[in-house]
Design a protein around this motif. Structure first.
Motif, PDB file in Angstrom:
ATOM      1  N   MET A  67      15.673  -3.215   0.826  1.00 21.78           N
ATOM      2  CA  MET A  67      15.315  -2.147   1.761  1.00 21.78           C
ATOM      3  C   MET A  67      13.867  -1.705   1.577  1.00 21.78           C
ATOM      4  O   MET A  67      13.161  -1.442   2.559  1.00 21.78           O
ATOM      5  CB  MET A  67      16.280  -0.968   1.585  1.00 21.78           C
ATOM      6  N   LYS A  68      13.400  -1.666   0.335  1.00 26.60           N
ATOM      7  CA  LYS A  68      12.000  -1.317   0.077  1.00 26.60           C
ATOM      8  C   LYS A  68      11.060  -2.394   0.626  1.00 26.60           C
ATOM      9  O   LYS A  68      10.038  -2.088   1.252  1.00 26.60           O
ATOM     10  CB  LYS A  68      11.770  -1.144  -1.429  1.00 26.60           C
ATOM     11  N   ARG A  70      11.589  -4.505   3.035  1.00 27.66           N
ATOM     12  CA  ARG A  70      11.624  -4.547   4.500  1.00 27.66           C
ATOM     13  C   ARG A  70      10.857  -3.405   5.160  1.00 27.66           C
ATOM     14  O   ARG A  70      10.602  -3.443   6.353  1.00 27.66           O
ATOM     15  CB  ARG A  70      13.073  -4.566   4.994  1.00 27.66           C
ATOM     16  N   GLU A  71      10.468  -2.409   4.387  1.00 28.81           N
ATOM     17  CA  GLU A  71       9.645  -1.333   4.951  1.00 28.81           C
ATOM     18  C   GLU A  71       8.260  -1.861   5.328  1.00 28.81           C
ATOM     19  O   GLU A  71       7.606  -1.308   6.214  1.00 28.81           O
ATOM     20  CB  GLU A  71       9.506  -0.183   3.950  1.00 28.81           C
ATOM     21  N   LYS A  72       7.811  -2.945   4.650  1.00 31.00           N
ATOM     22  CA  LYS A  72       6.450  -3.431   4.872  1.00 31.00           C
ATOM     23  C   LYS A  72       6.354  -4.930   5.138  1.00 31.00           C
ATOM     24  O   LYS A  72       5.386  -5.391   5.754  1.00 31.00           O
ATOM     25  CB  LYS A  72       5.576  -3.105   3.648  1.00 31.00           C
ATOM     26  N   LYS A 156       9.700  -3.198  13.473  1.00 27.80           N
ATOM     27  CA  LYS A 156       9.750  -3.979  12.239  1.00 27.80           C
ATOM     28  C   LYS A 156      10.984  -4.871  12.251  1.00 27.80           C
ATOM     29  O   LYS A 156      12.108  -4.381  12.280  1.00 27.80           O
ATOM     30  CB  LYS A 156       9.776  -3.063  11.015  1.00 27.80           C
TER      31      LYS A 156
END
Length: 232
Positions: A67-68, A70-72, A156
């Motif tokens: 999840m972290k 996929r934030e960027k 995203k």
């Protein structure tokens, strides 16, 4: 040309060491991390093309790390886990993983899946050549940048979601069965539970592009046949 860099993340150092040896034999550059936080630190300072990621790890587990990430980033993530239940696989795919490998695994299969993911991520031209940009209603997809906007706002997408949207945006109105989507996007014969895998990704895309995901305006199911992007 630089070697593709694989980040291997697992608290089992024997597995990491073996994967490093096997991947380096195949010509890949390999970075090794032993928890989710260490993986994030590598991503902040190194150019990584693909991640092999365990789920059960100290400090930060694999699901939290995904999840972290996929934030960027939309680089391919292959989950490695001893948890083989369908619910765990679906959760991994739902939060952004591109593939799920159950332990114990065959190292040759891991290499094959790594190559398959990299082939689609790095050399995504192929079947998606042609027009640079396609607009359908509020959606706009750029095939050169591999980016999607909705109402001019960037969306995203994971690497798999990106490939699915490229397929639909290249062929508006055309119906693709779940098996066809799997074969084209994953680049391999349909796997066990492949239809559910596709369904999970479709649901995730709808949550990102539709005003009301339960009554989609664009990404629609054609009952008994498959899915399509509605022409506008």
């Amino acid at each position: 040309m630089e070697n593709e860099c694989i980040l291997v993340v697992d608290d089992d150092k024997d597995i990491v060491a073996t994967l490093k040896i096997q991947l380096e034999k195949e010509g890949f550059s390999v970075l090794c991390a032993y928890d989710g936080q260490e993986a994030l630190d590598f991503l902040n300072r190194e150019k990584v093309h693909l991640i092999l990621l365990d789920i059960m790890m100290p400090k930060m587990d694999g699901f939290s790390a995904i999840m972290k990430i996929r934030e960027k980033r939309n680089i391919p993530i292959l989950v490695m886990s001893a948890k083989s239940e369908d619910s765990d696989k679906i959760l991994g795919l739902s939060i952004g993983a591109d593939d799920y490998i159950t332990k114990p695994f065959n190292y040759k299969e891991v290499i094959a899946r790594v190559r398959s993911q990299l082939r689609r991520y790095i050399k995504l031209g192929g079947i998606f050549s042609g027009t640079d940009e396609v607009k359908i209603g509020r959606l706009c997809y750029n095939f050169t940048a591999h980016t999607l906007t909705v109402d001019d706002e960037p969306v995203k997408l994971t690497s798999i979601e990106t490939k699915i949207m490229e397929l639909f945006m290249r062929h508006p109105g055309q119906i693709f069965s779940a098996d066809e989507i799997y074969s084209i996007v994953w680049g391999e014969p349909v796997a066990y539970n492949g239809e559910n895998t596709v369904m999970v990704h479709i649901r995730r895309i709808r949550e990102k592009i539709e005003i009301n995901p339960s009554e989609p305006e664009y990404l629609k199911v054609v009952w008994g046949i498959g899915y399509k992007i509605e022409k506008k």
